[in-house]
Design a protein around this motif. Sequence first.
Motif, short mmCIF file in Angstrom:
data_model
loop_
_atom_site.label_atom_id
_atom_site.label_comp_id
_atom_site.label_asym_id
_atom_site.label_seq_id
_atom_site.Cartn_x
_atom_site.Cartn_y
_atom_site.Cartn_z
N GLU A 69 -4.22 -10.12 30.09
CA GLU A 69 -2.97 -10.29 29.14
C GLU A 69 -2.79 -12.33 29.43
O GLU A 69 -2.10 -13.35 28.61
N GLN A 70 -3.59 -12.04 30.42
CA GLN A 70 -3.32 -14.04 30.82
C GLN A 70 -4.77 -14.62 29.79
O GLN A 70 -4.76 -15.69 30.25
N ILE A 71 -5.25 -14.01 29.45
CA ILE A 71 -6.67 -15.08 28.69
C ILE A 71 -6.17 -15.23 27.86
O ILE A 71 -5.08 -15.36 26.77
N ASP A 72 -6.48 -16.44 27.45
CA ASP A 72 -6.74 -17.89 26.62
C ASP A 72 -6.15 -16.77 25.14
O ASP A 72 -7.67 -16.49 24.52
N GLU A 73 -5.46 -16.47 23.73
CA GLU A 73 -5.77 -16.05 22.68
C GLU A 73 -6.42 -16.57 21.53
O GLU A 73 -6.47 -16.40 20.52
N ASN A 74 -6.09 -18.41 22.32
CA ASN A 74 -7.29 -18.66 21.25
C ASN A 74 -8.43 -19.10 21.32
O ASN A 74 -9.33 -18.82 20.17
N LEU A 75 -9.10 -18.50 22.32
CA LEU A 75 -10.55 -18.70 22.63
C LEU A 75 -11.29 -17.34 21.30
O LEU A 75 -12.24 -16.80 20.77
N ILE A 76 -10.19 -16.08 21.93
CA ILE A 76 -9.85 -14.73 21.00
C ILE A 76 -10.02 -14.56 19.16
O ILE A 76 -10.60 -14.37 18.80
N MET A 77 -9.40 -15.87 19.24
CA MET A 77 -9.36 -16.00 17.95
C MET A 77 -10.47 -17.29 16.99
O MET A 77 -10.26 -16.81 15.78
N ALA A 78 -10.33 -17.89 18.28
CA ALA A 78 -11.97 -18.58 17.98
C ALA A 78 -13.14 -17.91 17.53
O ALA A 78 -13.58 -17.89 16.10
N ALA A 79 -13.44 -16.76 18.09
CA ALA A 79 -14.65 -16.25 18.31
C ALA A 79 -14.21 -15.07 16.57
O ALA A 79 -15.07 -14.91 15.90
N ARG A 80 -13.32 -14.64 16.31
CA ARG A 80 -12.92 -13.87 15.53
C ARG A 80 -13.55 -14.57 13.92
O ARG A 80 -14.16 -14.32 12.98
N THR A 81 -12.61 -16.12 14.24
CA THR A 81 -12.64 -16.58 12.55
C THR A 81 -14.33 -17.05 12.99
O THR A 81 -14.81 -17.34 11.63
N LEU A 82 -14.93 -16.75 13.70
CA LEU A 82 -16.31 -17.19 13.31
C LEU A 82 -17.09 -16.37 13.47
O LEU A 82 -18.91 -15.85 13.23
N MET A 138 -17.57 -12.96 14.48
CA MET A 138 -18.20 -12.27 15.94
C MET A 138 -17.12 -11.25 16.01
O MET A 138 -15.89 -10.93 15.20
N PRO A 139 -17.98 -9.70 16.22
CA PRO A 139 -17.29 -8.55 15.73
C PRO A 139 -16.69 -7.88 17.21
O PRO A 139 -17.05 -9.18 18.09
N GLU A 140 -16.15 -7.48 17.66
CA GLU A 140 -14.63 -7.61 18.57
C GLU A 140 -14.91 -6.69 19.98
O GLU A 140 -14.98 -7.33 20.60
N THR A 141 -17.04 -5.56 18.86
CA THR A 141 -17.15 -5.42 21.23
C THR A 141 -17.90 -6.64 21.46
O THR A 141 -17.30 -6.94 22.84
N LYS A 142 -18.41 -7.34 20.70
CA LYS A 142 -19.14 -8.75 21.20
C LYS A 142 -17.96 -9.51 21.85
O LYS A 142 -18.01 -9.70 23.02
N ILE A 143 -17.22 -9.38 20.83
CA ILE A 143 -15.86 -10.71 21.37
C ILE A 143 -15.15 -9.63 22.77
O ILE A 143 -15.17 -10.72 23.80
N PHE A 144 -15.35 -7.94 23.50
CA PHE A 144 -14.61 -7.65 24.33
C PHE A 144 -15.85 -7.96 24.97
O PHE A 144 -15.90 -8.61 26.89
N PHE A 145 -17.38 -8.03 25.15
CA PHE A 145 -17.79 -7.70 26.48
C PHE A 145 -18.52 -9.20 26.62
O PHE A 145 -19.20 -9.16 27.68
N LYS A 146 -18.76 -10.23 25.56
CA LYS A 146 -18.64 -11.39 26.21
C LYS A 146 -17.47 -12.51 25.86
O LYS A 146 -18.41 -13.92 26.90
N ILE A 147 -16.31 -12.21 25.48
CA ILE A 147 -15.49 -13.26 25.74
C ILE A 147 -14.31 -12.81 27.27
O ILE A 147 -13.71 -13.22 28.19
N ILE A 148 -14.08 -11.81 26.01
CA ILE A 148 -12.81 -11.50 27.64
C ILE A 148 -13.18 -10.61 28.77
O ILE A 148 -12.37 -10.80 29.73
N LEU A 149 -14.23 -9.54 28.94
CA LEU A 149 -14.68 -9.75 29.89
C LEU A 149 -15.04 -10.46 30.71
O LEU A 149 -14.14 -10.32 31.63
N PRO A 150 -15.77 -10.83 30.88
CA PRO A 150 -15.73 -11.85 31.76
C PRO A 150 -15.22 -12.82 32.30
O PRO A 150 -14.54 -13.03 32.76
#
Length: 223
Positions: free
Chosen positions: A112-125, A127-139
Amino acid sequence: MEISPIFISLKTACVATIFTFIFGVFAAKLVMNIKSERIKAVLDTVFTIPLVLPPTVIGFLLLLIFGVKRPIGRFLLEFMGVRIVFSWQATVIAAFVIAFPLMYRTAIGAFEQIDENLIMAARTLGMPETKIFFKIILPLASPGILGGAILSFARALGEFGATAMIAGNIENKTRTLPLAIYSEVAAGNMKQAAYYVIVVLAISFVVILLMNYFGRKPIVKDK
């Protein structure tokens, strides 16, 4: 000093923490992705309730599930030759159930503390949800998640009530450190109990140091 309770506790806590980490992070991700607030509230309650129930109640419920006269316990015994009750595996199950809510709640808080703008930017580009989770959210959430894993390890190490109910207090098999302390005090061996207490205090001290270390790691937040 008999050291088997130390090895049994460490082995139990390590294995339980691995399962707690995997299922806790998965459960947190599942709840975060659910759109319905009602379903989310129900799942959140189910995943969190072991945190507020007395350990003996958890142990009783586990006996109802894995007892040899119960459907699941009978199936495991007759078709797989596995008896859960009064086995070392039962100590892992008890520790896992008790520690799971801590990992789950910590993972939810970290996500919940992660900046949602980073996730939205990845989706705009694209990036698959699984890759977003392992490459952005989890780190980004890793400091909080690792802190939760350490806390879960400590909780698994100190589990007593549920373990006593489903695994028993069998020497060299299911006797963990908390059970060993109880047994030695009940037998009047205060010196032996004190040794075990010192071991638990030393491990707890290291756990708190690690929690403080990971707790200082920043997580990207909304600006």
